[in-house]
Design a protein around this motif. Structure first.
Motif, PDB file in Angstrom:
ATOM      1  N   MET A   1      76.757  94.217  48.154  1.00 24.28           N
ATOM      2  CA  MET A   1      78.164  93.974  47.920  1.00 24.28           C
ATOM      3  C   MET A   1      78.379  92.525  47.518  1.00 24.28           C
ATOM      4  SD  MET A   1      80.260  95.611  51.031  1.00 24.28           S
ATOM      5  CE  MET A   1      81.555  96.666  50.601  1.00 24.28           C
ATOM      6  N   GLN A   2      79.206  92.333  46.554  1.00 23.15           N
ATOM      7  CA  GLN A   2      79.521  90.984  46.092  1.00 23.15           C
ATOM      8  C   GLN A   2      80.203  90.179  47.196  1.00 23.15           C
ATOM      9  OE1 GLN A   2      78.481  89.650  43.425  1.00 23.15           O
ATOM     10  NE2 GLN A   2      79.658  87.773  43.350  1.00 23.15           N
ATOM     11  N   GLN A   3      81.090  90.842  47.963  1.00 23.59           N
ATOM     12  CA  GLN A   3      81.788  90.157  49.053  1.00 23.59           C
ATOM     13  C   GLN A   3      80.799  89.634  50.086  1.00 23.59           C
ATOM     14  OE1 GLN A   3      84.486  93.134  50.438  1.00 23.59           O
ATOM     15  NE2 GLN A   3      86.056  92.637  48.911  1.00 23.59           N
ATOM     16  N   ASP A   4      79.794  90.458  50.430  1.00 25.99           N
ATOM     17  CA  ASP A   4      78.773  90.021  51.390  1.00 25.99           C
ATOM     18  C   ASP A   4      78.017  88.814  50.855  1.00 25.99           C
ATOM     19  OD1 ASP A   4      79.425  91.950  53.214  1.00 25.99           O
ATOM     20  OD2 ASP A   4      77.744  93.275  52.721  1.00 25.99           O
ATOM     21  N   PHE A   5      77.679  88.840  49.576  1.00 20.53           N
ATOM     22  CA  PHE A   5      76.941  87.729  48.986  1.00 20.53           C
ATOM     23  C   PHE A   5      77.721  86.424  49.132  1.00 20.53           C
ATOM     24  CE2 PHE A   5      75.923  84.955  45.404  1.00 20.53           C
ATOM     25  CZ  PHE A   5      74.552  84.786  45.613  1.00 20.53           C
ATOM     26  N   LEU A   6      79.015  86.484  48.830  1.00 17.55           N
ATOM     27  CA  LEU A   6      79.850  85.286  48.939  1.00 17.55           C
ATOM     28  C   LEU A   6      79.990  84.833  50.389  1.00 17.55           C
ATOM     29  CD1 LEU A   6      82.651  86.216  46.369  1.00 17.55           C
ATOM     30  CD2 LEU A   6      80.764  84.596  46.049  1.00 17.55           C
ATOM     31  N   LEU A   7      80.188  85.798  51.293  1.00 19.07           N
ATOM     32  CA  LEU A   7      80.293  85.451  52.713  1.00 19.07           C
ATOM     33  C   LEU A   7      79.005  84.803  53.219  1.00 19.07           C
ATOM     34  CD1 LEU A   7      82.114  88.347  54.613  1.00 19.07           C
ATOM     35  CD2 LEU A   7      82.776  85.956  54.472  1.00 19.07           C
ATOM     36  N   ILE A   8      77.886  85.377  52.846  1.00 21.94           N
ATOM     37  CA  ILE A   8      76.601  84.847  53.299  1.00 21.94           C
ATOM     38  C   ILE A   8      76.382  83.441  52.756  1.00 21.94           C
ATOM     39  CG2 ILE A   8      74.090  85.151  53.091  1.00 21.94           C
ATOM     40  CD1 ILE A   8      74.747  88.223  53.352  1.00 21.94           C
ATOM     41  N   HIS A   9      76.757  83.230  51.518  1.00 19.40           N
ATOM     42  CA  HIS A   9      76.643  81.891  50.941  1.00 19.40           C
ATOM     43  C   HIS A   9      77.493  80.894  51.739  1.00 19.40           C
ATOM     44  CE1 HIS A   9      76.055  78.798  47.942  1.00 19.40           C
ATOM     45  NE2 HIS A   9      77.373  78.620  47.881  1.00 19.40           N
ATOM     46  N   LYS A  10      78.717  81.280  52.056  1.00 18.62           N
ATOM     47  CA  LYS A  10      79.591  80.415  52.843  1.00 18.62           C
ATOM     48  C   LYS A  10      79.034  80.193  54.255  1.00 18.62           C
ATOM     49  CE  LYS A  10      83.938  81.596  50.529  1.00 18.62           C
ATOM     50  NZ  LYS A  10      85.254  82.243  50.689  1.00 18.62           N
ATOM     51  N   MET A  11      78.496  81.263  54.865  1.00 22.78           N
ATOM     52  CA  MET A  11      77.947  81.140  56.220  1.00 22.78           C
ATOM     53  C   MET A  11      76.746  80.200  56.238  1.00 22.78           C
ATOM     54  SD  MET A  11      78.350  84.956  57.915  1.00 22.78           S
ATOM     55  CE  MET A  11      77.332  85.784  56.725  1.00 22.78           C
ATOM     56  N   LYS A  12      75.910  80.287  55.207  1.00 23.29           N
ATOM     57  CA  LYS A  12      74.743  79.394  55.131  1.00 23.29           C
ATOM     58  C   LYS A  12      75.170  77.933  55.001  1.00 23.29           C
ATOM     59  CE  LYS A  12      71.146  82.477  53.483  1.00 23.29           C
ATOM     60  NZ  LYS A  12      70.096  82.694  52.490  1.00 23.29           N
ATOM     61  N   ASN A  13      76.368  77.711  54.497  1.00 27.41           N
ATOM     62  CA  ASN A  13      76.904  76.353  54.377  1.00 27.41           C
ATOM     63  C   ASN A  13      77.731  75.950  55.598  1.00 27.41           C
ATOM     64  OD1 ASN A  13      75.748  75.747  51.871  1.00 27.41           O
ATOM     65  ND2 ASN A  13      77.344  76.894  50.816  1.00 27.41           N
ATOM     66  N   GLY A  14      77.679  76.774  56.665  1.00 28.21           N
ATOM     67  CA  GLY A  14      78.324  76.425  57.923  1.00 28.21           C
ATOM     68  C   GLY A  14      79.785  76.801  58.045  1.00 28.21           C
ATOM     69  N   ASP A  15      80.288  77.656  57.202  1.00 30.79           N
ATOM     70  CA  ASP A  15      81.693  78.067  57.243  1.00 30.79           C
ATOM     71  C   ASP A  15      81.908  79.047  58.396  1.00 30.79           C
ATOM     72  OD1 ASP A  15      84.230  79.178  56.847  1.00 30.79           O
ATOM     73  OD2 ASP A  15      84.039  79.164  54.666  1.00 30.79           O
ATOM     74  N   GLU A  16      82.544  78.579  59.466  1.00 27.85           N
ATOM     75  CA  GLU A  16      82.760  79.412  60.652  1.00 27.85           C
ATOM     76  C   GLU A  16      83.758  80.536  60.394  1.00 27.85           C
ATOM     77  OE1 GLU A  16      83.316  77.417  64.357  1.00 27.85           O
ATOM     78  OE2 GLU A  16      81.782  75.924  63.880  1.00 27.85           O
ATOM     79  N   ALA A  17      84.732  80.307  59.536  1.00 30.77           N
ATOM     80  CA  ALA A  17      85.692  81.361  59.201  1.00 30.77           C
ATOM     81  C   ALA A  17      84.981  82.525  58.500  1.00 30.77           C
ATOM     82  CB  ALA A  17      86.804  80.810  58.308  1.00 30.77           C
ATOM     83  N   ALA A  18      84.007  82.211  57.665  1.00 35.99           N
ATOM     84  CA  ALA A  18      83.229  83.262  56.994  1.00 35.99           C
ATOM     85  C   ALA A  18      82.418  84.042  58.018  1.00 35.99           C
ATOM     86  CB  ALA A  18      82.317  82.650  55.941  1.00 35.99           C
ATOM     87  N   MET A  19      81.875  83.351  59.011  1.00 34.21           N
ATOM     88  CA  MET A  19      81.115  84.035  60.072  1.00 34.21           C
ATOM     89  C   MET A  19      82.015  84.993  60.846  1.00 34.21           C
ATOM     90  SD  MET A  19      78.703  81.063  61.614  1.00 34.21           S
ATOM     91  CE  MET A  19      77.489  80.231  60.606  1.00 34.21           C
ATOM     92  N   GLU A  20      83.207  84.537  61.158  1.00 32.35           N
ATOM     93  CA  GLU A  20      84.149  85.389  61.884  1.00 32.35           C
ATOM     94  C   GLU A  20      84.538  86.600  61.044  1.00 32.35           C
ATOM     95  OE1 GLU A  20      88.593  85.137  63.802  1.00 32.35           O
ATOM     96  OE2 GLU A  20      87.363  83.300  63.771  1.00 32.35           O
ATOM     97  N   THR A  21      84.777  86.404  59.766  1.00 28.55           N
ATOM     98  CA  THR A  21      85.107  87.511  58.864  1.00 28.55           C
ATOM     99  C   THR A  21      83.961  88.514  58.810  1.00 28.55           C
ATOM    100  OG1 THR A  21      86.510  86.073  57.535  1.00 28.55           O
ATOM    101  CG2 THR A  21      85.729  88.105  56.483  1.00 28.55           C
ATOM    102  N   PHE A  22      82.746  88.010  58.721  1.00 29.73           N
ATOM    103  CA  PHE A  22      81.558  88.867  58.662  1.00 29.73           C
ATOM    104  C   PHE A  22      81.448  89.721  59.928  1.00 29.73           C
ATOM    105  CE2 PHE A  22      76.999  89.640  59.241  1.00 29.73           C
ATOM    106  CZ  PHE A  22      76.668  90.185  58.014  1.00 29.73           C
ATOM    107  N   VAL A  23      81.601  89.094  61.078  1.00 27.35           N
ATOM    108  CA  VAL A  23      81.505  89.823  62.347  1.00 27.35           C
ATOM    109  C   VAL A  23      82.609  90.867  62.437  1.00 27.35           C
ATOM    110  CG1 VAL A  23      81.679  89.627  64.861  1.00 27.35           C
ATOM    111  CG2 VAL A  23      80.314  87.969  63.573  1.00 27.35           C
ATOM    112  N   ARG A  24      83.822  90.500  62.089  1.00 30.00           N
ATOM    113  CA  ARG A  24      84.937  91.460  62.150  1.00 30.00           C
ATOM    114  C   ARG A  24      84.723  92.638  61.203  1.00 30.00           C
ATOM    115  NH1 ARG A  24      90.610  88.390  63.221  1.00 30.00           N
ATOM    116  NH2 ARG A  24      89.850  87.165  64.962  1.00 30.00           N
ATOM    117  N   ARG A  25      84.106  92.382  60.067  1.00 29.76           N
ATOM    118  CA  ARG A  25      83.878  93.435  59.082  1.00 29.76           C
ATOM    119  C   ARG A  25      82.904  94.503  59.613  1.00 29.76           C
ATOM    120  NH1 ARG A  25      82.453  91.391  53.383  1.00 29.76           N
ATOM    121  NH2 ARG A  25      84.681  91.103  53.396  1.00 29.76           N
TER     122      ARG A  25
END
Length: 195
Positions: free
Chosen positions: A1-25
């Motif tokens: 999924m393109q959304q997962d790719f973007l979230l993972i990229h953000k998470m690897k850069n330390g974006d905590e909001a992206a981590m929370e979105t990923f977990v909620r998803r």
């Protein structure tokens, strides 16, 4: 999924909001999956949290090659197998007192217990295929990928699991209507209410 790719990229850069979105998803799906492996909700929640913790610990090494959810299922599966090994000698299921308490509840709870009991009686390799395909609604190909086995083996295990489930459920008086194995290949009725 393109959304997962973007979230993972953000998470690897330390974006905590992206981590929370990923977990909620994905939290509910992984919790449901873990719930099929242990009947105690608290243990299922612990296994779910452990799944995400493991994912985030290995995030720097993670290479996105498709669906992150499949990788989460693989982690959850391994953690559930470890949990089952540790708890196998301690308990085969819920204590009898807890099962008796459920008997006073509605018909749906009784059906749920019958299906859970039948699932628990399946060998682990057959139960995995049933849980992923019927309850987590993964395709046969996705199931094969998660379990890291060939598609023909998934089909074989699914066929054997349906046969055994039918036998287990038919042993219980009045449960034949729970399992419908028609020309569509078989489906478990009421599966969406199970957890």
């Amino acid at each position: 999924m393109q959304q997962d790719f973007l979230l993972i990229h953000k998470m690897k850069n330390g974006d905590e909001a992206a981590m929370e979105t990923f977990v909620r998803r994905y939290y509910a799906q992984i919790l449901q999956y873990c719930g099929y492996h242990c009947t105690n909700r608290a243990w299922a929640e612990d296994l779910t949290q452990d799944t995400f913790e493991h994912f985030f610990r290995k995030l720097a090494d993670y290479k996105h090659r498709g669906k992150a959810l499949n990788y989460l299922y693989t982690i959850a599966r391994n953690l559930c197998i470890d949990w089952e090994r540790k708890n196998r000698e301690n308990a085969v299921g819920e204590p009898v007192e807890e099962k008796e308490a459920y008997a006073d509840k509605s018909r749906m709870v009784v059906e749920k217990l019958l299906i859970e009991t039948a699932l628990a009686r399946l060998p682990a390799e057959l139960r995995e295929v049933v849980v992923l395909h019927f309850f987590q609604e993964r395709s046969l190909r996705e199931t094969a990928g998660i379990l890291q086995i060939g598609l023909p083996l998934v089909k074989y295990r699914l066929k054997k699991a349906k046969e055994q489930l039918r036998e287990f459920l038919e042993e219980e008086e009045g449960t034949k209507t729970l399992y419908d194995c028609g020309s569509d290949g078989g489906s478990l009725k009421g599966r969406e209410e199970l957890y």
